[in-house]
Scaffold this active site. Structure first.
Site, PDB file in Angstrom:
ATOM      1  N   ASP A   1       1.000  -1.103  -0.102  1.00 44.86           N
ATOM      2  CA  ASP A   1       0.158   0.059  -0.218  1.00 44.86           C
ATOM      3  C   ASP A   1       0.847   1.346   0.022  1.00 44.86           C
ATOM      4  O   ASP A   1       2.082   1.149   0.107  1.00 44.86           O
ATOM      5  CB  ASP A   1      -0.944  -0.111   1.194  1.00 44.86           C
ATOM      6  CG  ASP A   1      -0.237  -0.363   2.716  1.00 44.86           C
ATOM      7  OD1 ASP A   1       1.090  -0.468   2.417  1.00 44.86           O
ATOM      8  OD2 ASP A   1      -1.125  -0.643   3.593  1.00 44.86           O
TER       9      ASP A   1
ATOM     10  N   ASN B   1      -7.705  -2.744  14.137  1.00 41.87           N
ATOM     11  CA  ASN B   1      -8.988  -2.852  13.858  1.00 41.87           C
ATOM     12  C   ASN B   1      -9.223  -4.089  12.796  1.00 41.87           C
ATOM     13  O   ASN B   1     -10.055  -4.240  12.452  1.00 41.87           O
ATOM     14  CB  ASN B   1      -9.796  -1.472  13.139  1.00 41.87           C
ATOM     15  CG  ASN B   1      -9.178  -1.169  12.135  1.00 41.87           C
ATOM     16  OD1 ASN B   1      -8.130  -2.028  11.496  1.00 41.87           O
ATOM     17  ND2 ASN B   1      -9.638  -0.123  11.207  1.00 41.87           N
TER      18      ASN B   1
ATOM     19  N   HIS C   1      -7.368  -4.634  10.104  1.00 44.27           N
ATOM     20  CA  HIS C   1      -7.124  -4.348   8.847  1.00 44.27           C
ATOM     21  C   HIS C   1      -5.665  -4.957   8.527  1.00 44.27           C
ATOM     22  O   HIS C   1      -4.875  -5.079   8.991  1.00 44.27           O
ATOM     23  CB  HIS C   1      -7.278  -2.950   8.541  1.00 44.27           C
ATOM     24  CG  HIS C   1      -5.921  -2.034   8.866  1.00 44.27           C
ATOM     25  ND1 HIS C   1      -6.260  -1.011   9.401  1.00 44.27           N
ATOM     26  CD2 HIS C   1      -4.678  -2.097   8.605  1.00 44.27           C
ATOM     27  CE1 HIS C   1      -4.827  -0.409   9.712  1.00 44.27           C
ATOM     28  NE2 HIS C   1      -4.015  -1.015   9.123  1.00 44.27           N
TER      29      HIS C   1
ATOM     30  N   GLU D   1      -9.525  -1.564   5.125  1.00 50.25           N
ATOM     31  CA  GLU D   1     -10.315  -1.321   6.423  1.00 50.25           C
ATOM     32  C   GLU D   1     -11.625  -2.422   6.443  1.00 50.25           C
ATOM     33  O   GLU D   1     -11.860  -2.925   5.577  1.00 50.25           O
ATOM     34  CB  GLU D   1     -10.595   0.113   6.408  1.00 50.25           C
ATOM     35  CG  GLU D   1      -9.666   0.905   6.279  1.00 50.25           C
ATOM     36  CD  GLU D   1      -8.753   1.330   7.534  1.00 50.25           C
ATOM     37  OE1 GLU D   1      -8.635   0.298   8.432  1.00 50.25           O
ATOM     38  OE2 GLU D   1      -8.368   2.379   7.727  1.00 50.25           O
TER      39      GLU D   1
HETATM   40  C1  GLP Z   1      -0.487   0.534   8.446  1.00 53.16           C
HETATM   41  C2  GLP Z   1      -0.306  -0.337   7.438  1.00 53.16           C
HETATM   42  C3  GLP Z   1      -0.439  -1.929   7.442  1.00 53.16           C
HETATM   43  C4  GLP Z   1       0.479  -2.385   8.977  1.00 53.16           C
HETATM   44  C5  GLP Z   1      -0.603  -1.555   9.919  1.00 53.16           C
HETATM   45  C6  GLP Z   1      -0.039  -1.949  11.385  1.00 53.16           C
HETATM   46  O1  GLP Z   1      -2.006   0.844   8.463  1.00 53.16           O
HETATM   47  N1  GLP Z   1      -0.946  -0.135   6.264  1.00 53.16           N
HETATM   48  O2  GLP Z   1       0.246  -2.667   6.652  1.00 53.16           O
HETATM   49  O3  GLP Z   1       0.011  -3.645   9.186  1.00 53.16           O
HETATM   50  O4  GLP Z   1      -0.503  -0.165   9.845  1.00 53.16           O
HETATM   51  O5  GLP Z   1       1.226  -0.849  11.465  1.00 53.16           O
HETATM   52  P1  GLP Z   1       2.312  -1.455  12.893  1.00 53.16           P
HETATM   53  O6  GLP Z   1       2.937  -2.467  12.252  1.00 53.16           O
HETATM   54  O7  GLP Z   1       2.998  -0.207  12.817  1.00 53.16           O
HETATM   55  O8  GLP Z   1       1.479  -1.767  14.118  1.00 53.16           O
END
Ligand code: GLP
Length: 251
Positions: free
Chosen positions: A69, A138, A140, A145
């Site tokens: 993404d 959440n 995702h 989402e």
């Molecule tokens: C973002 C990314 C996800 C990731 C998530 C969790 O929203 N788009 O790919 O898994 O955050 O982030 P973190 O690993 O910093 O908790």
């Protein structure tokens, strides 16, 4: 589904690197295609990749990557863009060919056309061999989402308030600076990968992990779609596993 519970995030990175390295070695194709994630979660894995690459144990010269993404409106030079993150935290420190690295273009004029092209580019190299995932609080994955169609492909998504608040820490805790939209591979794109590994650490992920692993398959928890995948592995720390109820998990 395989669930491996580890003591801390360093072990999480090592165990995940072992899984991917074994698959890379077993593969006889000319290129190996990795699907990659951003965020804090994959950092221990990327440190392992860099270390093993420098030690001559893991070769990235024939690896092609596709990131999950990117924020819409952030140029690659923006320190919080996912392209910048990947260059800084992985690509610049390995022997990967920069031309073989792909991150969705958050500045694309025609986002819809770009998303279609991204799917085609993945198909043209034969699909993703191993997809790396984190999980949002959440549930995702990528930026799919809650409410995202389980069969969705790469497209633009509106970010939820929860996700924007979670990610505000990267934007000087200023919610107004956090982009409102992102381009993300879809849940269907992720399901198409040959193998998938989801990593999680920290207690703030425990509910999302439990919902994804032990709850129903539902668009309200996009990570639950991995229950439909043939080769999905979770590598999670004890605290992230703390709300699981089954006792049959590996360590
Ligand atoms: C973002 C990314 C996800 C990731 C998530 C969790 O929203 N788009 O790919 O898994 O955050 O982030 P973190 O690993 O910093 O908790």
């Amino acid at each position: 589904m395989r669930v491996i519970i580890v003591k801390d995030k360093e072990e999480m990175g090592k165990r995940t690197a072992d899984l991917i390295a074994a698959d890379m070695k077993a593969k006889e194709r000319i290129t190996y295609v990795l699907g990659l994630a951003t965020g804090g979660t994959p950092l221990p894995l990327y440190r392992e990749f860099i270390q093993r690459n420098k030690a001559g144990e893991l070769d990235f010269s024939t690896v092609v990557t596709f990131n999950l993404d990117e924020y819409v409106g952030l140029p690659p030079t923006h320190p919080e863009s996912y392209r910048y993150f990947m260059d800084e935290n992985l690509f610049n420190h390995t022997n990967i060919n920069p031309k073989n690295t792909h991150v969705p273009d958050g500045m694309a004029d025609d986002v819809e056309a770009f998303c279609e092209k991204y799917e085609e580019m993945i198909a043209d190299v034969g699909g993703i061999d191993y997809q790396v995932l984190g999980i949002g609080s959440n549930g995702h994955i990528g930026f799919n989402e809650p409410g995202s169609s389980l069969g969705s492909l790469t497209r633009i998504k509106t970010l939820t308030e929860t996700t924007r608040k979670d990610n505000a820490r990267f934007f000087d805790n200023n919610l107004d600076e956090v982009p409102k939209y992102a381009i993300t591979m879809g849940n269907g794109t992720i399901l198409n990968a040959r193998r998938v590994v989801l990593m999680a650490h920290g207690e703030n992920k425990a509910k999302a992990v439990a919902d994804a692993l032990e709850g129903p398959v539902t668009a309200m928890c996009p990570a639950s779609v991995l229950q439909l995948h043939r080769y999905a592995t979770y590598v999670i720390t004890k605290d992230a596993a703390s709300q699981l109820t089954l006792e049959t998990y590996e360590s």
